[in-house]
Motif scaffolding. Structure first.
Motif, PDB file in Angstrom:
ATOM      1  N   GLY A  70       4.137 -16.637 -12.001  1.00  0.00           N
ATOM      2  CA  GLY A  70       4.287 -15.117 -11.716  1.00  0.00           C
ATOM      3  C   GLY A  70       3.949 -14.286 -12.885  1.00  0.00           C
ATOM      4  O   GLY A  70       4.489 -14.299 -14.020  1.00  0.00           O
ATOM      5  N   HIS A  71       3.099 -13.171 -12.732  1.00  0.00           N
ATOM      6  CA  HIS A  71       2.680 -12.500 -13.847  1.00  0.00           C
ATOM      7  C   HIS A  71       2.990 -10.950 -13.399  1.00  0.00           C
ATOM      8  O   HIS A  71       2.785 -10.643 -12.224  1.00  0.00           O
ATOM      9  N   THR A  72       3.382 -10.079 -14.442  1.00  0.00           N
ATOM     10  CA  THR A  72       3.320  -8.792 -14.004  1.00  0.00           C
ATOM     11  C   THR A  72       2.419  -7.697 -15.128  1.00  0.00           C
ATOM     12  O   THR A  72       2.176  -8.340 -15.905  1.00  0.00           O
ATOM     13  N   THR A 110       8.490 -15.822  -7.811  1.00  0.00           N
ATOM     14  CA  THR A 110       7.994 -17.193  -8.140  1.00  0.00           C
ATOM     15  C   THR A 110       9.086 -18.102  -7.134  1.00  0.00           C
ATOM     16  O   THR A 110       8.525 -19.043  -6.648  1.00  0.00           O
ATOM     17  N   ARG A 111      10.204 -17.870  -7.365  1.00  0.00           N
ATOM     18  CA  ARG A 111      11.123 -18.454  -6.453  1.00  0.00           C
ATOM     19  C   ARG A 111      10.966 -18.324  -5.061  1.00  0.00           C
ATOM     20  O   ARG A 111      11.084 -19.085  -4.212  1.00  0.00           O
ATOM     21  N   THR A 112      10.635 -17.134  -4.809  1.00  0.00           N
ATOM     22  CA  THR A 112      10.252 -16.571  -3.222  1.00  0.00           C
ATOM     23  C   THR A 112       9.095 -17.315  -2.743  1.00  0.00           C
ATOM     24  O   THR A 112       9.186 -18.026  -1.648  1.00  0.00           O
ATOM     25  N   VAL A 113       8.024 -17.470  -3.688  1.00  0.00           N
ATOM     26  CA  VAL A 113       7.060 -18.041  -3.128  1.00  0.00           C
ATOM     27  C   VAL A 113       7.009 -19.596  -3.012  1.00  0.00           C
ATOM     28  O   VAL A 113       6.803 -20.159  -2.250  1.00  0.00           O
ATOM     29  N   LEU A 114       7.680 -20.216  -3.932  1.00  0.00           N
ATOM     30  CA  LEU A 114       8.157 -21.472  -3.863  1.00  0.00           C
ATOM     31  C   LEU A 114       9.138 -21.842  -2.552  1.00  0.00           C
ATOM     32  O   LEU A 114       8.868 -22.853  -1.739  1.00  0.00           O
ATOM     33  N   GLY A 131       7.222 -26.318  -9.575  1.00  0.00           N
ATOM     34  CA  GLY A 131       8.029 -25.516 -10.207  1.00  0.00           C
ATOM     35  C   GLY A 131       7.572 -24.132 -10.290  1.00  0.00           C
ATOM     36  O   GLY A 131       6.599 -23.598  -9.906  1.00  0.00           O
ATOM     37  N   ALA A 132       8.661 -23.165 -10.349  1.00  0.00           N
ATOM     38  CA  ALA A 132       8.387 -21.694 -10.104  1.00  0.00           C
ATOM     39  C   ALA A 132       8.788 -21.289 -11.564  1.00  0.00           C
ATOM     40  O   ALA A 132       9.774 -21.438 -12.366  1.00  0.00           O
ATOM     41  N   HIS A 133       7.701 -20.365 -12.032  1.00  0.00           N
ATOM     42  CA  HIS A 133       7.839 -19.941 -13.618  1.00  0.00           C
ATOM     43  C   HIS A 133       7.425 -18.437 -13.699  1.00  0.00           C
ATOM     44  O   HIS A 133       6.143 -18.175 -13.473  1.00  0.00           O
ATOM     45  N   GLY A 134       8.220 -17.764 -13.857  1.00  0.00           N
ATOM     46  CA  GLY A 134       7.888 -16.367 -14.078  1.00  0.00           C
ATOM     47  C   GLY A 134       7.729 -15.898 -15.687  1.00  0.00           C
ATOM     48  O   GLY A 134       8.341 -16.199 -16.783  1.00  0.00           O
ATOM     49  N   ARG A 194      -0.158 -10.424 -10.570  1.00  0.00           N
ATOM     50  CA  ARG A 194      -0.760 -11.818  -9.750  1.00  0.00           C
ATOM     51  C   ARG A 194       0.279 -12.969  -9.581  1.00  0.00           C
ATOM     52  O   ARG A 194       1.177 -13.073 -10.587  1.00  0.00           O
ATOM     53  N   VAL A 195       0.029 -13.888  -8.919  1.00  0.00           N
ATOM     54  CA  VAL A 195       0.631 -15.210  -8.769  1.00  0.00           C
ATOM     55  C   VAL A 195      -0.659 -15.991  -8.924  1.00  0.00           C
ATOM     56  O   VAL A 195      -1.709 -15.994  -8.373  1.00  0.00           O
ATOM     57  N   GLU A 196      -0.487 -17.174  -9.760  1.00  0.00           N
ATOM     58  CA  GLU A 196      -1.418 -18.252  -9.830  1.00  0.00           C
ATOM     59  C   GLU A 196      -0.829 -19.589  -9.901  1.00  0.00           C
ATOM     60  O   GLU A 196       0.601 -19.771 -10.127  1.00  0.00           O
TER      61      GLU A 196
END
Length: 139
Positions: free
Chosen positions: A43-45, A70-74, A95-98, A118-120
């Motif tokens: 996750g990027h801001t 990212t936790r929500t997407v996961l 894994g979820a990485h902000g 964005r989310v990558e």
């Protein structure tokens, strides 16, 4: 993807994930399983925050937000009926990485705030282990 300052998925992004994730995970497992160490949801801001705060405070608040997203997407991806079959694999490998605003997208040195949010999905391979096996064989 998300409303400003929130971690809840929009209906549009849910639709994208429902289409993308089952095909993506199935492809990774069927073609590259033994070569994958981790699939990262990143996750990027942008660097800004909605209220006037210091740059470091904006970074920390954006870190919290990007991690929540990212936790929500996961969580959504693992709980989709279309991916339940892959859940054991996903639990071990995804894994979820902000990352907050650590990797901004710029255009001629100027932050592109819209594109920075964005989310990558990235893949960490077992290249290091493979290289050591190759070196052992040729030594």
């Amino acid at each position: 993807l998300f409303k400003s300052g929130e971690a809840d998925l929009t209906e549009e992004f849910k639709s994208v994930l429902q289409d993308f994730m089952p095909r993506y995970i199935e492809l990774l497992i069927s073609r590259f399983d033994m070569k994958i160490d981790e699939v990262r949801i990143e996750g990027h801001t942008s660097s800004e925050w909605s209220v006037s705060v210091s740059d470091s405070e904006a970074f920390i608040r954006n870190m919290q937000l990007s991690q929540a997203r990212t936790r929500t997407v996961l969580e959504y991806s693992i709980n989709m009926p279309e991916t339940r079959y892959f859940t054991p694999w996903m639990v071990k490998r995804v894994g979820a990485h902000g990352l907050s605003s650590a990797r901004l997208i710029t255009n001629n040195g100027v932050e592109d705030k819209k594109r920075s949010r964005r989310v990558e999905f990235t893949i960490k391979t077992k290249t290091k282990e493979t290289m050591f096996r190759i070196l052992d064989r040729i030594s």
